[in-house]
Design a protein around this motif. Structure first.
Motif, PDB file in Angstrom:
ATOM      1  N   UNK A 177      -4.464   7.261   4.503  1.00  0.00           N
ATOM      2  CA  UNK A 177      -5.007   5.954   4.129  1.00  0.00           C
ATOM      3  C   UNK A 177      -3.905   4.949   3.796  1.00  0.00           C
ATOM      4  N   UNK A 178      -2.696   5.428   3.596  1.00  0.00           N
ATOM      5  CA  UNK A 178      -1.580   4.526   3.308  1.00  0.00           C
ATOM      6  C   UNK A 178      -1.127   3.772   4.553  1.00  0.00           C
ATOM      7  N   UNK A 179      -1.500   4.283   5.713  1.00  0.00           N
ATOM      8  CA  UNK A 179      -1.060   3.661   6.958  1.00  0.00           C
ATOM      9  C   UNK A 179      -1.567   2.234   7.091  1.00  0.00           C
ATOM     10  N   UNK A 180      -2.810   2.003   6.638  1.00  0.00           N
ATOM     11  CA  UNK A 180      -3.373   0.657   6.725  1.00  0.00           C
ATOM     12  C   UNK A 180      -2.594  -0.315   5.849  1.00  0.00           C
ATOM     13  N   UNK A 181      -2.127   0.147   4.682  1.00  0.00           N
ATOM     14  CA  UNK A 181      -1.340  -0.709   3.793  1.00  0.00           C
ATOM     15  C   UNK A 181      -0.029  -1.110   4.451  1.00  0.00           C
ATOM     16  N   UNK A 182       0.614  -0.155   5.114  1.00  0.00           N
ATOM     17  CA  UNK A 182       1.855  -0.458   5.822  1.00  0.00           C
ATOM     18  C   UNK A 182       1.602  -1.402   6.991  1.00  0.00           C
ATOM     19  N   UNK A 183       0.565  -1.114   7.763  1.00  0.00           N
ATOM     20  CA  UNK A 183       0.261  -1.920   8.941  1.00  0.00           C
ATOM     21  C   UNK A 183      -0.031  -3.366   8.573  1.00  0.00           C
ATOM     22  N   UNK A 184      -0.729  -3.550   7.438  1.00  0.00           N
ATOM     23  CA  UNK A 184      -1.090  -4.904   7.008  1.00  0.00           C
ATOM     24  C   UNK A 184       0.042  -5.613   6.280  1.00  0.00           C
ATOM     25  N   UNK A 185       1.130  -4.907   6.014  1.00  0.00           N
ATOM     26  CA  UNK A 185       2.246  -5.509   5.299  1.00  0.00           C
ATOM     27  C   UNK A 185       2.003  -5.634   3.809  1.00  0.00           C
ATOM     28  N   UNK A 186       0.976  -4.915   3.291  1.00  0.00           N
ATOM     29  CA  UNK A 186       0.686  -4.973   1.852  1.00  0.00           C
ATOM     30  C   UNK A 186       1.684  -4.170   1.039  1.00  0.00           C
ATOM     31  N   UNK A 187       2.307  -3.182   1.671  1.00  0.00           N
ATOM     32  CA  UNK A 187       3.376  -2.432   1.008  1.00  0.00           C
ATOM     33  C   UNK A 187       4.569  -2.359   1.957  1.00  0.00           C
ATOM     34  N   UNK A 188       5.732  -2.135   1.389  1.00  0.00           N
ATOM     35  CA  UNK A 188       6.953  -2.018   2.182  1.00  0.00           C
ATOM     36  C   UNK A 188       7.248  -0.578   2.566  1.00  0.00           C
ATOM     37  N   UNK A 189       6.952   0.338   1.661  1.00  0.00           N
ATOM     38  CA  UNK A 189       7.283   1.744   1.877  1.00  0.00           C
ATOM     39  C   UNK A 189       6.120   2.623   1.430  1.00  0.00           C
ATOM     40  N   UNK A 190       5.866   3.688   2.176  1.00  0.00           N
ATOM     41  CA  UNK A 190       4.828   4.656   1.815  1.00  0.00           C
ATOM     42  C   UNK A 190       5.406   6.054   1.945  1.00  0.00           C
ATOM     43  N   UNK A 191       5.124   6.872   0.959  1.00  0.00           N
ATOM     44  CA  UNK A 191       5.577   8.260   1.001  1.00  0.00           C
ATOM     45  C   UNK A 191       4.643   9.036   1.912  1.00  0.00           C
ATOM     46  N   UNK A 192       5.222   9.654   2.937  1.00  0.00           N
ATOM     47  CA  UNK A 192       4.432  10.333   3.958  1.00  0.00           C
ATOM     48  C   UNK A 192       5.115  11.630   4.393  1.00  0.00           C
ATOM     49  N   UNK A 193       4.315  12.498   4.971  1.00  0.00           N
ATOM     50  CA  UNK A 193       4.906  13.618   5.684  1.00  0.00           C
ATOM     51  C   UNK A 193       5.515  13.085   6.985  1.00  0.00           C
ATOM     52  N   UNK A 194       6.553  13.745   7.440  1.00  0.00           N
ATOM     53  CA  UNK A 194       7.206  13.306   8.673  1.00  0.00           C
ATOM     54  C   UNK A 194       6.216  13.249   9.835  1.00  0.00           C
ATOM     55  N   UNK A 195       5.323  14.225   9.901  1.00  0.00           N
ATOM     56  CA  UNK A 195       4.377  14.272  11.016  1.00  0.00           C
ATOM     57  C   UNK A 195       3.533  13.013  11.090  1.00  0.00           C
ATOM     58  N   UNK A 196       3.054  12.529   9.941  1.00  0.00           N
ATOM     59  CA  UNK A 196       2.201  11.335   9.922  1.00  0.00           C
ATOM     60  C   UNK A 196       2.980  10.122  10.401  1.00  0.00           C
ATOM     61  N   UNK A 197       4.197   9.962   9.892  1.00  0.00           N
ATOM     62  CA  UNK A 197       5.009   8.813  10.284  1.00  0.00           C
ATOM     63  C   UNK A 197       5.336   8.837  11.775  1.00  0.00           C
ATOM     64  N   UNK A 198       5.718   9.994  12.287  1.00  0.00           N
ATOM     65  CA  UNK A 198       6.079  10.105  13.697  1.00  0.00           C
ATOM     66  C   UNK A 198       4.868   9.878  14.599  1.00  0.00           C
ATOM     67  N   UNK A 199       3.715  10.410  14.188  1.00  0.00           N
ATOM     68  CA  UNK A 199       2.508  10.244  14.992  1.00  0.00           C
ATOM     69  C   UNK A 199       2.129   8.778  15.155  1.00  0.00           C
ATOM     70  N   UNK A 200       2.456   7.967  14.158  1.00  0.00           N
ATOM     71  CA  UNK A 200       2.070   6.561  14.180  1.00  0.00           C
ATOM     72  C   UNK A 200       3.247   5.634  14.464  1.00  0.00           C
ATOM     73  N   UNK A 201       4.320   6.189  15.031  1.00  0.00           N
ATOM     74  CA  UNK A 201       5.487   5.416  15.482  1.00  0.00           C
ATOM     75  C   UNK A 201       6.053   4.523  14.376  1.00  0.00           C
ATOM     76  N   UNK A 202       6.079   5.051  13.148  1.00  0.00           N
ATOM     77  CA  UNK A 202       6.673   4.329  12.039  1.00  0.00           C
ATOM     78  C   UNK A 202       8.141   4.713  11.898  1.00  0.00           C
ATOM     79  N   UNK A 203       8.919   3.832  11.295  1.00  0.00           N
ATOM     80  CA  UNK A 203      10.260   4.219  10.887  1.00  0.00           C
ATOM     81  C   UNK A 203      10.117   5.265   9.780  1.00  0.00           C
ATOM     82  N   UNK A 204      11.019   6.229   9.751  1.00  0.00           N
ATOM     83  CA  UNK A 204      10.900   7.303   8.773  1.00  0.00           C
ATOM     84  C   UNK A 204      12.279   7.674   8.246  1.00  0.00           C
ATOM     85  N   UNK A 205      12.442   7.564   6.939  1.00  0.00           N
ATOM     86  CA  UNK A 205      13.697   7.927   6.301  1.00  0.00           C
ATOM     87  C   UNK A 205      13.645   9.400   5.920  1.00  0.00           C
ATOM     88  N   UNK A 206      14.443  10.207   6.593  1.00  0.00           N
ATOM     89  CA  UNK A 206      14.530  11.627   6.268  1.00  0.00           C
ATOM     90  C   UNK A 206      15.467  11.803   5.067  1.00  0.00           C
TER      91      UNK A 206
END
Length: 303
Positions: A177-206
């Protein structure tokens, strides 16, 4: 290995059957992919935070065949005799890692690194989001990662400061559910599992493996970071563990043969390919709990 080789009757393996699957939200993509490759099964699947699903299936006694959670410790530390009775055994099947997802629009997106993210996330005006530790393992794994960061970066009190700075509006019941916040620009960073970030073509800080909960060899290090969680009026301590997904078939599964086919496929080529395509690391079966009650075909896979 064929269904017959695992002791599943051929007639059952070929007949179209319903199977009810409750899976952690971060398993939505690979499990949907797996279901499409199982034409003999009608997979009725529900996604939510793992702790929510466990509450639903144990405390509310929802009908379920297969339960797949994003944290094996939810099986290892049953909250009630009812849980032990319904899910006496489980088996790990995949791994993941925690990190920070963001977009090109995020504040300081061109500056953030594994060395300076604690400072970036505490800058004025930077909005961070994470999932609720009370409903989602990713939520408490996030807070555990913050605690591990205190030692790694020598930042006493960092976890408490960051948690206090994140407003309630930036917390969701599961990480997807954090993906919508990122997509809308309501947040700058969201803590995610790598799989979620990669699946949605987000930048991901390892993050360093001492923080990201990905390395089983660092299990003793991870154990030093703990968080208190609340359930049914009690407080349970959750300490850091490598992120391991686990699956179980309910003892009272309404469709046990179909459940067996689904879990067998999860450990087969179709399941491994679905997990890898979703950026989750497939693992060999490792059975826990009351192993004697696990099906023989799974014990064979775990050898």
């Amino acid at each position: 290995m064929s269904a017959a080789g695992l002791g599943i009757p051929a007639a059952l393996a070929q007949a179209t059957q319903v199977v009810i699957v409750d899976r952690a939200a971060t398993l939505t993509l690979p499990f949907d992919t797996l279901a499409r490759n199982l034409p003999t099964l009608e997979c009725r699947q529900r996604s939510a935070g793992s702790r929510f699903l466990l509450h639903s299936d144990v405390d509310l006694n929802q009908p379920v065949d297969v339960l797949a959670l994003a944290d094996v410790t939810l099986f290892e530390k049953p909250g009630s005799p009812a849980q032990t009775a319904r899910f006496p055994w489980w088996s790990t099947f995949a791994g993941n890692e925690i990190g920070i997802a963001y977009t090109a629009r995020s504040k300081a997106a061109d500056q953030i690194s594994a060395a300076n993210w604690p400072q970036i996330l505490q800058q004025s005006g930077v909005q961070t989001a994470y999932s609720d530790p009370e409903t989602d393992p990713e939520g408490y794994n996030t807070v555990i990662a913050w605690t591990l960061a205190e030692s790694y970066y020598h930042l006493p009190g960092f976890a408490a400061r960051l948690r206090a700075a994140i407003p309630q509006k930036n917390i969701r019941s599961d990480s997807t559910q954090l993906l919508a916040l990122l997509s809308a620009g309501e947040v700058d960073y969201a803590w995610e599992y790598r799989s979620v970030a990669e699946q949605h073509q987000l930048k991901f800080l390892r993050l360093p493996k001492q923080i990201n909960l990905s390395d089983p060899s660092l299990a003793q290090c991870y154990k030093n970071a703990c968080i208190d969680l609340h359930h049914a009026g009690t407080v349970q301590q959750q300490c850091g563990r490598p992120i391991l997904y686990a699956v179980a078939i309910a003892a009272d599964a309404p469709h046990p043969e179909a459940a067996a086919q689904f879990v067998q496929a999860l450990y087969g080529d179709a399941g491994r390919n679905a997990l890898q395509s979703a950026f989750q690391q497939p693992l060999a079966a490792k059975v826990g709990g009351d192993i004697a009650t696990a099906p023989d075909w799974l014990k064979m896979l775990a050898k």
